[in-house]
Design an enzyme around this catalytic site. Structure first.
Site, mmCIF file in Angstrom:
data_model
loop_
_atom_site.group_PDB
_atom_site.id
_atom_site.type_symbol
_atom_site.label_atom_id
_atom_site.label_comp_id
_atom_site.label_asym_id
_atom_site.label_seq_id
_atom_site.Cartn_x
_atom_site.Cartn_y
_atom_site.Cartn_z
ATOM 1 N N LYS A 146 0.938 -1.096 -0.084
ATOM 2 C CA LYS A 146 -0.056 -0.026 0.069
ATOM 3 C C LYS A 146 0.965 1.124 -0.143
ATOM 4 C CE LYS A 146 -3.474 2.698 0.261
ATOM 5 N NZ LYS A 146 -4.604 2.838 1.287
ATOM 6 N N CYS A 177 -3.906 9.417 2.157
ATOM 7 C CA CYS A 177 -2.999 8.359 1.843
ATOM 8 C C CYS A 177 -1.535 9.103 1.132
ATOM 9 C CB CYS A 177 -3.643 7.512 0.739
ATOM 10 S SG CYS A 177 -4.788 6.253 1.478
#
Length: 414
Positions: A212, A266
């Site tokens: 990720k 993010c």
């Protein structure tokens, strides 16, 4: 493998859609959040965030009795932790929310339960989560103690959805699932296959965590290239939007679009986790973060210089969220720019943000929330900071007498 009751800890932009997705498959879901307002709102069948289609889904699953929210954890067969992972001073990962969630669910764990960390995390966070739970529950065994024979199975499965398309992408996107042991990974895959139609691909927890971070660092580096290109083009008097359109006609070139910076929970955060883990090696990733973090200051300077043309300037700032057509203000460069403008007091600041009903506390009393039509009519300087759909429909004729700072290229897309 049966999961009669599923608990989702953290009912924000990822946790609530995930809880609703399980509930839509007729699973009993208990959502847990420390925010009483969020809990009460969900239990009324409403939502406290903006995400297309989520309101209808939550209303349906709450009405049918499959989803219920609580401020305290309750026993379940699987627990998903989806809480924030910000960074502290010096861009150090802050795992305080994960620790609090781990210690909160530990008292209700029982043998055979599965715990999955969904929060985007630095490498090793899943193992740390397991240690925190083990500290609280010496009567149970965890993977770091008993391996495949552990009472509690632990894994990591990061979300990888696009705000504004979460409901569809939660179901359709592939998921990377990392178990602390192979048995843990298999259990987590069985859980996600309840609603995921994409592939559920198994790996170990550390690789899943790094996957990720890698995805978001890749995006950040490519955005930094576009943002740096925009600064160079400004110096050389070149239209960066036309340049990128032309360059992208090459069959192997796909330059992203520049903007006022990079925001969200993010891309603006996760690359720092890699830099923190390997500070002497992650040179390109660090530089990309610096380029993107500096872009809001550059935009702020352009706006400030534009106001010097006017005796009593009025600035219309179009957009506060970190991307188009959502209400998420986390790490938003637009919000940072507007906040700095308001605090400097160099002009009257009007804010147009169609996805919120009130200004955030940082702007209260310092700026004015305004409709698009009125803001443009009153403004001397118009700063386009977010490419919300209503802004794409602005008649350029209305802006002819204004000084326009277009950070999204809305007026250059032909």
């Amino acid at each position: 493998m049966e999961f009669e009751v599923i608990s989702v800890v953290g009912l924000g932009y990822i946790g609530l859609p995930t809880a609703a997705a399980f509930a839509a498959r007729r699973k009993r879901v208990i959502g847990v959040d420390v925010n009483p307002h969020a809990v009460d709102t969900i239990n009324r069948g409403a939502i406290h965030i903006v995400e297309p289609e989520l309101d209808m889904l939550v209303h349906a699953v709450v009405s049918q009795g499959y989803l219920r929210a609580s401020v305290t954890p309750e026993p379940a067969d699987a627990f998903l932790i989806a809480v924030p992972t910000p960074f502290t001073e010096g861009h150090k990962p802050d795992l305080a929310y994960i620790e609090a969630a781990s210690r909160a669910i530990a008292p209700v764990l029982k043998k055979g339960d599965l715990v999955v960390l969904e929060s985007t995390s630095p490498v090793g966070a899943t193992e740390q989560m397991a240690r925190w739970m083990a500290d609280m529950r010496p009567d149970l065994s965890f993977p770091q103690q008993a391996g495949e024979a552990s009472d509690i199975r632990v894994g990591h499965c990061p979300e990888r959805v696009l705000p504004g398309h979460v409901i569809r992408e939660l179901v359709e996107n592939d998921r990377v699932i990392g178990g602390m042991t192979p048995r843990c990974g298999e259990a987590a895959r069985a859980l996600y296959q309840i609603f995921v139609s994409g592939n559920c691909i198994l790996t170990d927890a550390r690789t899943a965590e790094m996957c990720k971070l890698t995805e978001n660092a890749f995006r950040d580096v490519n955005i930094a290239f576009a943002n740096e290109l925009s600064l160079i083009c400004e110096q050389l008097d070149i239209n960066v939007w036309e340049l990128i359109r032309l360059a992208n006609r090459h069959p192997r070139v796909n330059i992203l679009q520049p903007g006022p910076g990079v925001g969200g929970h993010c891309i603006a955060v996760d690359p720092w986790f890699i830099v923190d883990a390997a500070p002497d090696t992650a040179r390109l990733i660090r530089t990309a973060r610096i380029v993107n973090d500096d872009k809001p200051r550059h935009v702020l300077g352009r706006i400030e210089r534009a106001t010097t043309r006017f005796k009593e300037p009025v600035i219309a700032c179009l957009g506060l969220s970190f991307k188009a057509d959502i209400d998420d203000l986390r790490e938003s460069p637009a919000l940072d720019i507007v906040r700095e403008l308001a605090e400097r007091g160099i002009a009257r600041v009007l804010v147009v943000e169609p996805n919120i009903g009130a200004l955030p506390p940082a702007l209260a009393g310092k700026a004015e929330l305004c409709g698009l039509h009125d803001a443009i009519a009153l403004a001397d300087v118009v700063a386009i900071l977010v490419d919300h759909t209503p802004f794409r429909r602005i008649d350029p004729v209305r802006l002819q007498a204004k000084v326009v700072i277009d950070t999204r290229g809305l007026l250059s897309h032909g």
